[in-house]
Write a protein that holds these residues in place. Structure first.
Motif, short mmCIF file in Angstrom:
data_model
loop_
_atom_site.label_atom_id
_atom_site.label_comp_id
_atom_site.label_asym_id
_atom_site.label_seq_id
_atom_site.Cartn_x
_atom_site.Cartn_y
_atom_site.Cartn_z
N HIS A 87 -21.77 -29.07 3.41
CA HIS A 87 -21.32 -30.38 3.89
C HIS A 87 -20.02 -30.26 4.67
N LYS A 88 -20.05 -30.58 5.93
CA LYS A 88 -18.84 -30.58 6.76
C LYS A 88 -18.20 -31.97 6.81
N ASP A 89 -18.94 -32.99 6.39
CA ASP A 89 -18.46 -34.36 6.33
C ASP A 89 -17.59 -34.52 5.08
N GLU A 90 -16.38 -35.06 5.24
CA GLU A 90 -15.44 -35.17 4.11
C GLU A 90 -15.99 -36.00 2.96
N ASP A 91 -16.61 -37.14 3.27
CA ASP A 91 -17.12 -38.01 2.20
C ASP A 91 -18.21 -37.31 1.39
N ASP A 127 -11.46 -23.68 5.56
CA ASP A 127 -11.57 -23.93 7.00
C ASP A 127 -10.55 -24.99 7.40
N ASN A 128 -11.02 -26.12 7.94
CA ASN A 128 -10.12 -27.19 8.38
C ASN A 128 -9.92 -28.27 7.32
N LEU A 129 -10.54 -28.10 6.16
CA LEU A 129 -10.47 -29.14 5.13
C LEU A 129 -9.46 -28.79 4.04
N ASN A 130 -8.73 -29.81 3.61
CA ASN A 130 -7.86 -29.70 2.45
C ASN A 130 -8.57 -30.42 1.31
N ILE A 131 -8.60 -29.77 0.15
CA ILE A 131 -9.32 -30.32 -1.00
C ILE A 131 -8.36 -30.38 -2.19
N ARG A 162 -8.74 -33.76 6.44
CA ARG A 162 -8.12 -32.80 7.35
C ARG A 162 -6.59 -32.91 7.33
N SER A 163 -6.07 -34.13 7.21
CA SER A 163 -4.63 -34.33 7.23
C SER A 163 -4.28 -35.55 6.39
N TYR A 164 -3.59 -35.34 5.30
CA TYR A 164 -3.19 -36.45 4.44
C TYR A 164 -2.10 -35.96 3.49
N ALA A 165 -1.47 -36.89 2.84
CA ALA A 165 -0.49 -36.57 1.80
C ALA A 165 -0.88 -37.37 0.56
N ALA A 173 -11.86 -16.94 2.76
CA ALA A 173 -11.27 -17.94 3.63
C ALA A 173 -10.64 -19.07 2.83
N MET A 174 -11.10 -19.28 1.62
CA MET A 174 -10.57 -20.36 0.78
C MET A 174 -9.19 -19.97 0.27
N GLU A 175 -8.24 -20.84 0.48
CA GLU A 175 -6.88 -20.62 0.00
C GLU A 175 -6.60 -21.57 -1.16
N LEU A 176 -5.92 -21.09 -2.15
CA LEU A 176 -5.43 -21.93 -3.24
C LEU A 176 -3.96 -22.15 -2.96
#
Length: 109
Positions: free
Chosen positions: A51-55, A98-102, A79-82, A24-27
């Protein structure tokens, strides 16, 4: 015998879940070499499964990267940033889990 079968079934379920998380993890973007990418991906998978919490995810990913790959790593989770970052060569990666961008990158003085 039943207890061993149950233990085996639990191990198979955990292994399957880990494989699904890795798939599921995309690079999205990176200049990482293959070994570093795999190490980072394993860390991100492990932390994001707990951890589902971003911090909390960002703090734990950073702590593990600094511990395993040397400091100074920076991690952005949301979840949404530039963003636009300056980084050391071969230390930049953008992952989606999933719904997180890292975003991970190394920058030190």
């Amino acid at each position: 015998p039943r207890r061993n079968a149950t233990s085996h079934l639990n191990l198979v379920k955990r292994a399957t879940k880990q494989q699904q998380q890795q798939q599921a993890m995309e690079l999205n973007r990176s200049d990482l070499n293959e070994d570093v990418r795999r190490a980072i991906q394993a860390i991100v998978n492990e932390v994001c499964s707990v951890h589902k919490d971003e911090d909390a995810a960002a703090q734990n990913i950073k702590r593990k990267l600094d511990g395993q790959l040397g400091s100074t790593w920076h991690v952005i989770v949301g979840r949404s940033y530039a963003c636009h970052v300056g980084h050391e060569k071969n230390t930049f990666g953008v992952f989606k889990s999933d719904n997180l961008n890292i975003v991970v990158f190394k920058a030190g003085l």
